[in-house]
Design a protein around this motif. Structure first.
Motif, PDB file in Angstrom:
ATOM      1  N   HIS A 335       0.835  -1.205   0.000  1.00 54.34           N
ATOM      2  CA  HIS A 335       0.000   0.000   0.000  1.00 54.34           C
ATOM      3  C   HIS A 335       0.868   1.251   0.000  1.00 54.34           C
ATOM      4  CE1 HIS A 335      -3.233   2.782   1.100  1.00 54.34           C
ATOM      5  NE2 HIS A 335      -4.062   1.834   0.698  1.00 54.34           N
ATOM      6  N   VAL A 336       0.354   2.310  -0.605  1.00 57.60           N
ATOM      7  CA  VAL A 336       1.115   3.547  -0.727  1.00 57.60           C
ATOM      8  C   VAL A 336       1.295   4.225   0.628  1.00 57.60           C
ATOM      9  CG1 VAL A 336      -0.971   4.858  -1.217  1.00 57.60           C
ATOM     10  CG2 VAL A 336       1.218   5.748  -1.978  1.00 57.60           C
ATOM     11  N   LEU A 337       0.433   3.956   1.606  1.00 59.64           N
ATOM     12  CA  LEU A 337       0.514   4.601   2.914  1.00 59.64           C
ATOM     13  C   LEU A 337       1.149   3.699   3.966  1.00 59.64           C
ATOM     14  CD1 LEU A 337      -2.984   6.344   3.042  1.00 59.64           C
ATOM     15  CD2 LEU A 337      -0.804   7.300   2.292  1.00 59.64           C
ATOM     16  N   THR A 338       1.870   2.676   3.562  1.00 58.42           N
ATOM     17  CA  THR A 338       2.481   1.763   4.514  1.00 58.42           C
ATOM     18  C   THR A 338       3.411   2.513   5.457  1.00 58.42           C
ATOM     19  OG1 THR A 338       3.858  -0.217   4.726  1.00 58.42           O
ATOM     20  CG2 THR A 338       4.324   1.231   2.880  1.00 58.42           C
ATOM     21  N   GLY A 339       3.310   2.180   6.768  1.00 60.18           N
ATOM     22  CA  GLY A 339       4.156   2.805   7.768  1.00 60.18           C
ATOM     23  C   GLY A 339       3.619   4.108   8.326  1.00 60.18           C
ATOM     24  N   LEU A 340       2.518   4.648   7.802  1.00 62.00           N
ATOM     25  CA  LEU A 340       1.968   5.920   8.257  1.00 62.00           C
ATOM     26  C   LEU A 340       0.778   5.687   9.186  1.00 62.00           C
ATOM     27  CD1 LEU A 340       2.027   8.026   4.958  1.00 62.00           C
ATOM     28  CD2 LEU A 340       3.796   7.848   6.715  1.00 62.00           C
ATOM     29  N   GLU A 341       0.521   6.674  10.064  1.00 62.79           N
ATOM     30  CA  GLU A 341      -0.655   6.619  10.913  1.00 62.79           C
ATOM     31  C   GLU A 341      -1.869   7.042  10.095  1.00 62.79           C
ATOM     32  OE1 GLU A 341      -2.077   8.023  15.368  1.00 62.79           O
ATOM     33  OE2 GLU A 341      -0.652   9.242  14.250  1.00 62.79           O
ATOM     34  N   VAL A 342      -2.890   6.207  10.070  1.00 60.53           N
ATOM     35  CA  VAL A 342      -4.019   6.415   9.167  1.00 60.53           C
ATOM     36  C   VAL A 342      -5.325   6.183   9.913  1.00 60.53           C
ATOM     37  CG1 VAL A 342      -2.705   5.731   7.122  1.00 60.53           C
ATOM     38  CG2 VAL A 342      -3.996   4.006   8.393  1.00 60.53           C
ATOM     39  N   ASP A 343      -6.404   6.642   9.290  1.00 59.83           N
ATOM     40  CA  ASP A 343      -7.770   6.291   9.688  1.00 59.83           C
ATOM     41  C   ASP A 343      -8.313   5.313   8.659  1.00 59.83           C
ATOM     42  OD1 ASP A 343      -7.937   7.808  11.989  1.00 59.83           O
ATOM     43  OD2 ASP A 343      -8.589   9.611  10.922  1.00 59.83           O
ATOM     44  N   LEU A 363      -4.898   3.530  13.236  1.00 64.07           N
ATOM     45  CA  LEU A 363      -3.803   2.575  13.396  1.00 64.07           C
ATOM     46  C   LEU A 363      -2.627   2.993  12.527  1.00 64.07           C
ATOM     47  CD1 LEU A 363      -4.031   0.754  10.577  1.00 64.07           C
ATOM     48  CD2 LEU A 363      -5.854  -0.360  11.841  1.00 64.07           C
ATOM     49  N   ILE A 364      -1.529   2.312  12.725  1.00 66.21           N
ATOM     50  CA  ILE A 364      -0.338   2.532  11.906  1.00 66.21           C
ATOM     51  C   ILE A 364      -0.284   1.418  10.866  1.00 66.21           C
ATOM     52  CG2 ILE A 364       2.172   2.616  11.871  1.00 66.21           C
ATOM     53  CD1 ILE A 364       2.095   3.825  14.630  1.00 66.21           C
ATOM     54  N   MET A 365      -0.250   1.807   9.608  1.00 68.30           N
ATOM     55  CA  MET A 365      -0.254   0.813   8.537  1.00 68.30           C
ATOM     56  C   MET A 365       0.972  -0.083   8.635  1.00 68.30           C
ATOM     57  SD  MET A 365      -2.831   0.867   6.366  1.00 68.30           S
ATOM     58  CE  MET A 365      -2.255   0.481   4.716  1.00 68.30           C
ATOM     59  N   PRO A 366       0.775  -1.395   8.649  1.00 69.48           N
ATOM     60  CA  PRO A 366       1.939  -2.298   8.734  1.00 69.48           C
ATOM     61  C   PRO A 366       2.815  -2.185   7.503  1.00 69.48           C
ATOM     62  CG  PRO A 366      -0.066  -3.519   8.206  1.00 69.48           C
ATOM     63  CD  PRO A 366      -0.491  -2.118   8.505  1.00 69.48           C
TER      64      PRO A 366
END
Length: 778
Positions: A335-343, A363-366
């Protein structure tokens, strides 16, 4: 007198009533006549009857009081004395006594006049009434022919033959309902909103009308005298087929589709394998058509320009459980948002496109932990490209036009500089990719993977839009996975293949025999991996552990395999999938024994039993987990991280063993600084100071980086690529590198993929020429 008035009215209406009854009674005799003739007779009859009714109403005169008095006196035989009509007489002259006597006698006769007058009905009236009754009885005996004889219809006169009508409704496809025929015996019907009502009429010479909820549509002609039309049901109303009047009519109630309902919303969480676990229960009028998760970063990414909402579809395989319960796992490693804090929000959609969303989960994207430095580098470059949404800046065109000497056709060449007008993220990714490619060439790692890297770089250079640049990301992901796969042993690859096959079989409902065979194949692959680890431990000189990690025994793995086989063959597929995940975790934790490398160069790579590249990977993982504690207060997790941080510092500390040959003092100082920063991070975690711990961890990572650079400068084994990741150094001329089987297989796979793309006629000619040059230069 009311009776007399009634009789007089019947006399006036009898001609019209007798005409209608007579024509209706003759319907049995005239029903074989042509429809046009019957329609003309009916029209003339209705017109004549209307005229007669009109004349009867105009000529009808009610009985006045004077006439009523005369009729009563005549029926009583008192016409001469006229007691009623002379009641109002007055004396003009003459004898008063005679007038008084006359007045007294008239009053006495009038007082005795109590018998009401009867209506005067002659024999002729009775005959007319009998004829009317007989004709009416014939009409009631044969109502069909009678009604047809009295129905004036322009359709036959206009050339229509017998009209045959048919109508049906096609519910929207997402409802799954069959076609519903409109029956003329059922005038009331309910249909889903959006249904298409289709009508057909045969036998009409002119165009009929289809009326639906106040809207009228002219039907289209088919071969012959057939007509068809259709209309979409938007609201409740009447449906009618009209041809000189309504031929068929229904009242349709439109059923409005309701949005889907999420009856059980559980927070989305991350499972041990780094996937998003989505558990929910959803229901809808006609079933849930699709479900997806919407991911949005908590902190805005400037380069995305607001295009930071990403929808990932969920694969809804198989039947839902009780109440529509489902459990879906989503692999978001790419995923493009891996490692970022997301909703993360769960959204379900029905066939009409109506959506219902759950409560967002923070959560934080694994993100994937790469064992291959090259794979990690390519992933970072890929994320740079995908996290760039700013458009290319327009640049003046620079084209050259050549002409093919054989065909005379013109060829247009784009002479603009590579990356001209590209946004910063794309330009940076191009530079990193070029540096990685140059480092790999310098270090003598030439294989078919270099062809893929060159191709990705050229595609990125030729991109003129952000969409063209994003098209390079899938290629970088495939190259990163191949780099990761090349580091796996044959046994690990066999386990991955067997596990994937068994997982698919369990999800797709394969037979028990197939599941048993696939489980046996997985058991054999696990056995090969255990033998492989035992051999690696033996080659290490027998020091330390003599086998796999002592926290996991062969008996544990064998027991788990037996449970997996029993669950799969007994139909407990969900339990089997859970046990398959546990097996994957066990196999990932298996490592060869704590042997020491006998090569002299390895001593400079170790510090306290931990290599620099392993220490950097572990420290980055601890830093990521520390980031996830921000805004939370789970002290148990913080204490666990602190213990792991202290353990890493202890293993890294150079005081735990004497300095190895080839290790520079500067490198030792950097390691000591890193260990000190790690201990400070552990103390900050125990105090609950997440920000302080993160700053100390950043100092530890910087110190480890400096230690690796010092070792590389001293000729040690730990060299780094331009992105700061450890890479093997090039040969010193003392030997020739022989490609491993994995490298050969990778080269063959890449070459086959390049040949496939080069042979694709739908690809751009310039791209095919470039691929051809790559294949010829290999």
């Amino acid at each position: 007198m009311e009776r007399e008035a009634f009789v007089r009215g019947l006399r006036d209406l009898w001609p019209a009533l007798m005409l209608l009854a007579g024509v209706g009674a003759s319907g049995v005799l005239t029903q074989k006549l042509p429809p046009a003739v019957i329609s003309l007779i009916a029209g003339a009859t209705l017109a004549a009857a209307a005229w007669l009714f009109y004349r009867a109403i105009i000529n009808f005169s009610p009985i006045d009081e004077r006439e009523a008095q005369h009729r009563l006196e005549r029926q009583a035989g008192l016409s001469e004395s006229a007691p009623l009509t002379s009641f109002g007489d007055r004396q003009v002259g003459g004898d008063r006594a005679l007038w008084a006597w006359q007045k007294q006698r008239s009053d006495q006769v009038a007082a005795a006049f109590i018998k009401p007058a009867s209506a005067e009905v002659s024999r002729r009236d009775w005959a007319k009434l009998a004829a009317l009754g007989f004709a009416t009885a014939l009409c009631l005996w044969q109502p069909g022919p009678a009604g047809r004889a009295l129905s004036f219809d322009l359709s036959p006169i206009m050339g229509d033959s017998d009209l045959v009508m048919d109508a049906w409704a096609q519910p929207p496809g997402y409802t799954g309902l069959p076609v519903i025929r409109l029956n003329r015996d059922t005038p009331e019907i309910s249909l889903p909103e959006g249904s298409v009502i289709v009508a057909r009429m045969d036998g009409a010479k002119g165009a009929p009308k289809l009326r639906l909820a106040g809207q009228t549509q002219t039907m289209s002609r088919l071969p012959g005298q057939a007509w068809t039309g259709q209309a979409i049901l938007r609201r409740s109303g009447d449906v009618a087929l009209d041809r000189f009047g309504a031929r068929a009519k229904w009242h349709v109630t439109a059923i409005k589709d309701q949005p889907p309902v999420l009856t059980r919303q559980q927070p989305i969480k991350i499972d041990p394998r780094g996937r998003l676990e989505v558990s929910f229960s959803a229901s809808d009028d006609y079933g849930v058509a699709a479900a997806f998760i919407r991911i949005k970063p908590r902190d805005k990414v400037a380069s995305l320009l607001g295009q930071d909402v990403f929808d990932t579809p969920l694969v809804l395989e198989g039947e839902a459980g009780d109440g529509g319960a489902r459990q879906v796992f989503v692999d978001v490693a790419d995923h493009v948002l891996t490692g970022l804090e997301v909703d993360v929000t769960l959204i379900v959609r029905d066939g009409l496109g109506q959506e219902t969303a759950s409560t967002p989960t923070r959560l934080i994207m694994p993100k994937r932990q790469w064992s291959s430095p090259l794979g990690g580098a390519l992933q970072e470059q890929r994320l740079l490209i995908l996290r760039e949404a700013r458009p290319y800046q327009p640049r003046p065109p620079a084209f050259a036009r050549l002409f093919d000497p054989e065909t005379g056709l013109s060829i247009r060449l784009d002479l603009r500089e590579p990356l001209q007008g590209a946004p910063d993220g794309i330009a940076k990714a191009y530079d990193w990719l070029s540096a990685t490619l140059a480092s790999l060439q310098t270090m003598g790692l030439s294989d078919a993977g270099l062809l893929g890297l060159r191709f990705a770089r050229e595609r990125l250079a030729l991109a003129r839009t952000i969409e063209d640049a994003h098209a390079v990301a899938p290629l970088l992901w495939e190259l990163a996975l191949q780099a990761e796969l090349s580091d796996q042993t044959p046994a690990q690859q066999k386990i991955a293949q067997a596990r994937e096959a068994l997982e698919q079989a369990l999800k797709n409902g394969a037979s028990d025999a197939d599941v048993k065979d696939l489980t046996q194949a997985l058991r054999e692959a696990v056995g090969e991996r255990l033998d492989e680890l035992a051999a690696q431990s033996a080659q290490g000189g027998g020091q330390g552990q003599s086998g796999p990690d002592n926290s996991v025994s062969g008996g544990d793995i064998d027991a788990l395999l037996r449970e997996l086989e029993q669950s799969g063959s007994s139909g407990a597929r969900k339990e089997a999938l859970d046990q398959l995940d546990k097996l994957a975790d066990l196999m990932e934790n298996l490592q060869p024994g704590g042997q020491e490398d006998s090569q002299s160069g390895e001593g400079g790579r170790r510090a306290g039993g931990t290599s620099l590249d392993d220490a950097m990977l572990e420290q980055r993982e601890l830093s990521d987990q520390t980031d996830s504690l921000k805004g939370q207060s789970p002290q148990a997790s913080a204490n666990d991280l602190a213990d792991r941080q202290d353990d890493l510092a202890k293993r890294l500390s150079p005081q735990s063993e004497p300095a190895q040959k080839g290790t520079e003092p500067q490198s030792q100082d950097d390691k000591a600084a890193a260990a000190q920063a790690m201990r400070q991070a552990g103390e900050a975690l125990r105090r609950g100071d997440v920000n302080g711990a993160r700053e100390a961890q950043a100092r530890a990572e910087q110190a480890l980086q400096q230690a690796a650079q010092a070792q590389a400068a001293a000729g040690g084994f730990d060299a780094q690529d331009p992105l700061g990741r450890t890479l093997p150094r090039s040969d010193d001329g003392g030997g020739t590198k022989v490609p491993s089987q994995a490298e050969k297989r990778r080269a063959r796979d890449v070459r086959e993929e390049l040949r496939r793309r080069q042979a694709d006629p739908n690809r751009d000619s310039q791209e095919r020429d470039y691929l051809d040059r790559l294949l010829n230069d290999r």
